[in-house]
Enzyme design. Sequence first.
Site, short mmCIF file in Angstrom:
data_model
loop_
_atom_site.label_atom_id
_atom_site.label_comp_id
_atom_site.label_asym_id
_atom_site.label_seq_id
_atom_site.Cartn_x
_atom_site.Cartn_y
_atom_site.Cartn_z
N PHE A 206 0.84 -1.20 0.00
CA PHE A 206 0.00 0.00 0.00
C PHE A 206 0.88 1.26 0.00
O PHE A 206 0.63 2.20 -0.75
CB PHE A 206 -0.91 -0.04 1.24
CG PHE A 206 -2.00 0.97 1.22
CD1 PHE A 206 -3.00 0.89 0.27
CD2 PHE A 206 -2.04 2.00 2.14
CE1 PHE A 206 -4.03 1.83 0.24
CE2 PHE A 206 -3.05 2.95 2.13
CZ PHE A 206 -4.05 2.85 1.17
N HIS A 256 -6.15 11.50 12.34
CA HIS A 256 -7.17 10.76 11.58
C HIS A 256 -6.63 9.34 11.37
O HIS A 256 -5.54 9.18 10.80
CB HIS A 256 -7.40 11.46 10.24
CG HIS A 256 -8.42 10.81 9.35
ND1 HIS A 256 -9.77 10.96 9.54
CD2 HIS A 256 -8.29 10.00 8.27
CE1 HIS A 256 -10.44 10.29 8.60
NE2 HIS A 256 -9.55 9.69 7.81
#
Length: 275
Positions: A206, A256
Amino acid sequence: MTVPISLEFFPPKTPEGVTKLAAARAELYALDPEFCSVTFGAGGSTQHGTLQTVQAILAEGRAGVPHLSCIGATRASVAATLDSFKAAGVRRIVALRGDLPSGAGSFGEFRYASELVEQIRAHSGEHFHIEVAAYPEMHPQARSPEADLKAFAAKIRAGANSAITQMFFNADAYFRFVDDVRAIGLDVAVVPGIMPITNASGLMRFADNCGCEIPRWVRLRLQSFGDDSASIRAFGLDVIAALCERLVAGGAPALHFYTMNQAGATRALVQRLRG
Ligand code: FAD
């Protein structure tokens, strides 16, 4: 750690995934997130799932925040999506360009996320708080860090309120990006996007895809653990907790978390940070 947190989920594709995500959310609500965002699949694959998941979050009394990508979209389709978000009670959106599925499709009526932000403001006025994406290590398709900073500024000047970053492991890249943003006169909040480490090979793949550098020493350690997932998780918790502590000490206004629809790693991390 006293800064607010927010959480990111993706729309599940199976009934079993829906049930598992509901359980993960219930566990993570104990952390009192400011909002929970839900990703949006470019090209239509998961778009209905985005609204459904956001509706479930809103029904649970939490701020559900859909992502909205514009690649392949038309002005009319974006307007219809915005109306459906508004009707559902949504007050905040993460506005993105998205990526073309490999080898397929065309850009549609929007080329960049800044044009989407303009359209959201033109269509819905000030109804939505608009988040946009930021790239401390530069977006992989940008010509240069300066060009990418200009593209970021265009999104803010088009009406975005704040930003969430791509995941990163290098706090200096974040601090430098925020300094650059301030130097061009923008005072928006730039919230670090944090990826807990749970799976070494998935994380490395990723990170490579999105242009995020994993420090060599972290990569080597992760590789050395092989499939010993308990050691990967314990090491990952240490590395990411230290990163978060440094970010908050250096002024990050919130964090976040990319939960990957799993409660465990994010919960362990936030509990460690809050002592
Ligand atoms: P933009 O800001 O439009 O930038 C894209 C590229 O174009 C950059 O290289 C930029 O430098 C360049 N650029 C912008 N404007 C100009 C200009 N005027 N002239 C020349 N170059 C320009 N993807 C999804 O599909 N669904 C999601 O839900 C999703 N959620 C995300 C959430 C976060 C927090 C982040 C960081 C990313 C997310 N993404 C998602 C991925 C994102 O869609 C991709 O990174 C995409 O490649 C870029 O989107 P953007 O909104 O940053 O695009």
